[in-house]
Design an enzyme around this catalytic site. Structure first.
Site, PDB file in Angstrom:
ATOM      1  N   HIS A 107      31.061 104.369   8.016  1.00 39.40           N
ATOM      2  CA  HIS A 107      31.108 103.786   9.364  1.00 39.40           C
ATOM      3  C   HIS A 107      32.000 104.607  10.291  1.00 39.40           C
ATOM      4  CE1 HIS A 107      28.573 100.348   8.898  1.00 39.40           C
ATOM      5  NE2 HIS A 107      29.236  99.925   7.854  1.00 39.40           N
ATOM      6  N   ASP A 165      33.621 100.415   3.298  1.00 37.57           N
ATOM      7  CA  ASP A 165      32.395  99.726   2.906  1.00 37.57           C
ATOM      8  C   ASP A 165      31.174 100.583   3.247  1.00 37.57           C
ATOM      9  OD1 ASP A 165      33.017  99.350   5.670  1.00 37.57           O
ATOM     10  OD2 ASP A 165      31.460  97.825   5.803  1.00 37.57           O
ATOM     11  N   GLU A 166      30.076 100.272   2.594  1.00 42.11           N
ATOM     12  CA  GLU A 166      28.748 100.816   2.905  1.00 42.11           C
ATOM     13  C   GLU A 166      28.730 102.344   3.006  1.00 42.11           C
ATOM     14  OE1 GLU A 166      27.618  98.514   6.375  1.00 42.11           O
ATOM     15  OE2 GLU A 166      26.844  96.901   5.109  1.00 42.11           O
ATOM     16  N   ALA A 167      29.265 102.984   2.006  1.00 41.98           N
ATOM     17  CA  ALA A 167      29.183 104.449   1.915  1.00 41.98           C
ATOM     18  C   ALA A 167      27.854 104.803   1.258  1.00 41.98           C
ATOM     19  CB  ALA A 167      30.356 104.996   1.104  1.00 41.98           C
TER      20      ALA A 167
END
Length: 492
Positions: A107, A165-167
Site C-alpha cells: 500500500h 498488509d496485503e503484500a
C-alpha cells in the site's frame, strides 16, 4: 423503513450483561482520500471524543509535510507542519491517544506511483509493494517513518503502526531475486520478516518509548519458530483485522491459538466505513454493526488466550487503495461511528447510550434512534450539511429509478423506433419530459448545496471527484433523455 426498524430493534434489544467489551477504541483517519480541512479535523476529534473514542490512528500518506526527497511528491493540499502540530495538540487536549500509521511494505502507492520511485517497485507494473531487497527501499521507508515520528514523538506517542498488509507481490524485483537464495533460503516470508524487523528496530532504537503495531497478514500463518527467529514476537503487536459479519468463519479458533503462542498482546480491527464496496457513497450501517458485534464476541471468546486483548482499531477507509474511488465520506458515516463505538463497549444500544449520541450530535431532544439510522434526523454534527446533500441525492436518484410510471411510458412511447420516425403520442411524451425537468431542477439545488457544504470541510478536489464519479453520470443521463427530438421541443 421496515429494514431500518428491524436494525433499530436489533441494536436496542440484544443484551449481553456479562460482557465488558474493549477498553480502548481507536478511530482511524485515512487521508489518502478526502482529507478534512484543519478546522473540520478538529471538530471531528472533539465529536468522537464525546462519543467515547479513546484514540485515533492517523494514516497521513501524502498529506504529511515530508521534507527532503519526499517533499517532491506530497499532496498539493498537504498540511503544513504547523497544522499537523495544531491537530495533534487538539487531540492531546482531548486526551485522545494518537497513533501514526505509515506503510512500510505494501500500500505504498502514494510513493511508488511517481516516476522517480518506480524503480523501487516489487513488480514494475504495479505501484503497491516496495522492492524490499533493494537497500534504497529501506532507506526511503525509514525516512518516511522517522520524519513522521519526529513530529509525533513530541506528543508522547506510545505506538506507531507500520501497516504491512496485503503484500500481493514479493520476490519479483531483481534485487529480491538476487538476495533470496543467498540470504533467505528462497523463502520470501523470511525476507519480509527481516525487513519488518529492521523497520521495528529502527523505531525502538530511535524512539524507545514507542511500541510497534502491524496488521496480522504476514503473521497469521507463519511458523512460530520463524516469528521467534526474527524476534517479531518481541518487536511487534499484531492487529487482527476483518470486516465481515461471520468472524468465527473468517478468524477460526486455530488462528487465535497460533497467535497466542507467539504474542502476549493482540489488537482487533473492525470498520465503521470504507469496507462495504469501493464505490459505496452512502453508509448502509448494518454491515458495520454486524461486524463490530462480531468483534465484541471475538474479544469475549479469545481474550483469555492473551495477556492483553483490550484494544481495537475501528477503521474508516476513504479509498480501498490510493487509486480507488472515494467511498463513504465522514459526514455520511458519523452515525455509524457513534453506534459502533457503543457496540464495541456494550454490545447493545441502551437508552443512555442513545441519549449520549443525540447530545454529542447536537440533535433536537425529540430525535429518535430510527431517525439517526435512516439519516432523516435534524442533528447538527460537524459536516451535517454535506450528509444532508448526499442523502437528498440518494433519495432523489432512488425515487427516479423506482418511478415505474415514467419508465413504463418510456418503454411504451420512447423507443428507438419512435426516435427514428420522430413520431409518438405527445400526451405521454409531455408527461415524460416534465418528469425529467422536475428531476433536473431538484438536482441543480442538491448539487449547489453539496458544493457549498463540501467547500466548508474538504479541499476543492473532493467535490470535483465526487461530482464527476457520482453526480454527473446521473445528471448527464437525464440531460441525454431530455435531448431527444421530442423533448427538445418542451425546453426540457
Amino acid at each position: 423503513m421496515l429494514l431500518q426498524r428491524t436494525l433499530v430493534v436489533f441494536l436496542a434489544l440484544t443484551v449481553y450483561t456479562s460482557l465488558c467489551g474493549y477498553q480502548r477504541s481507536i478511530v482511524h483517519f485515512d487521508m489518502k482520500g478526502a482529507p478534512p480541512k484543519v478546522a473540520y479535523f478538529k471538530q471531528l476529534l472533539t465529536t468522537m471524543s464525546g462519543l467515547g473514542a479513546t484514540g485515533v490512528l492517523m494514516e497521513w500518506e501524502d498529506m504529511f509535510p515530508y521534507q527532503g526527497d519526499l517533499n517532491r511528491i506530497v499532496n498539493k493540499n498537504a498540511y503544513t507542519e504547523e497544522e499537523v502540530i495544531s491537530i495533534l495538540e487538539h487531540a492531546q487536549q482531548l486526551e485522545l491517544e494518537v497513533i501514526p500509521l505509515v506503510q512500510t511494505l505494501a500500500h505504498m502507492e502514494w510513493i511508488l506511483k511517481n516516476e522517480e520511485y518506480s524503480h523501487l517497485r516489487e513488480d514494475e507494473r504495479y505501484p503497491m509493494v516496495a522492492c524490499i531487497g533493494d537497500p534504497s527501499s529501506l532507506e526511503l521507508i525509514l525516512d518516511s517513518v522517522n520524519q513522521l515520528m519526529q513530529v509525533h514523538s513530541k506528543f508522547n506517542t506510545r505506538y506507531i503502526h507500520i501497516g504491512a498488509d496485503e503484500a500481493f507481490q514479493v520476490g519479483i524485483c531483481e534485487a529480491d531475486r538476487l538476495i533470496l537464495p543467498v540470504k533467505y533460503e528462497n523463502d520470501t516470508l523470511r525476507m519480509i520478516f527481516d525487513h519488518l524487523k529492521k523497520v521495528s528496530i529502527n523505531v525502538t532504537e530511535e524512539f524507545p518509548a514507542t511500541k510497534v503495531l502491524m496488521w496480522y497478514d504476514e503473521l497469521k500463518s507463519a511458523p512460530l519458530e520463524l516469528i521467534k527467529e526474527y524476534s517479531l514476537d518481541e518487536l511487534v503487536i499484531p492487529v487482527v483485522w476483518k470486516y465481515t459479519a461471520n468472524l468465527d468463519n473468517d478468524l477460526p479458533p486455530e488462528m487465535w491459538k497460533n497467535m497466542s503462542y507467539s504474542f502476549k498482546e493482540v489488537w482487533g480491527g473492525s470498520a465503521f466505513k470504507g469496507a462495504d464496496g469501493a464505490s459505496r457513497y452512502w453508509n448502509r450501517l448494518k454491515p458495520y454493526i454486524l461486524n463490530n458485534k462480531e468483534w465484541y464476541l471475538q474479544n469475549e471468546k479469545y481474550k483469555s488466550h492473551f495477556t492483553t486483548f483490550d484494544s481495537i482499531i475501528i477503521t474508516g477507509w476513504q479509498r480501498y487503495d490510493h487509486f480507488a474511488s472515494l467511498c463513504e465520506l465522514w459526514p455520511t458515516s458519523m452515525v455509524s461511528l457513534a453506534l459502533n463505538l457503543i457496540v464495541l463497549t456494550k454490545f447493545h444500544i441502551d437508552t443512555a447510550s442513545a441519549e449520549q449520541v443525540i447530545n454529542a450530535f447536537n440533535c433536537p431532544p425529540s430525535t429518535t434512534l430510527d431517525q439517526l439510522v435512516a439519516g432523516t434526523d435534524k442533528c447538527r454534527y460537524p459536516g451535517y450539511r454535506a450528509r444532508d446533500a448526499i442523502r437528498d441525492y440518494v433519495q432523489l436518484k432512488t425515487f427516479f429509478e423506482n418511478s415505474t410510471w415514467v419508465h413504463n411510458r418510456e418503454n411504451g412511447w420512447l423507443q428507438s423506433s419512435h426516435m427514428r420516425l420522430s413520431a409518438s403520442n405527445p400526451y405521454y411524451i409531455d408527461a415524460i419530459g416534465k418528469a425529467y425537468e422536475r428531476t433536473l431542477k431538484k438536482m441543480d439545488t442538491i448539487t449547489n448545496n453539496m458544493r457549498t457544504a463540501f467547500t466548508e470541510i474538504f479541499y476543492p478536489d473532493v467535490i470535483e471527484e465526487f461530482e464527476t464519479d457520482y453526480i454527473t453520470p446521473f445528471v448527464e443521463d437525464l440531460q441525454k433523455r431530455c435531448g431527444n427530438i421530442f423533448l427538445r421541443q418542451k425546453n426540457c
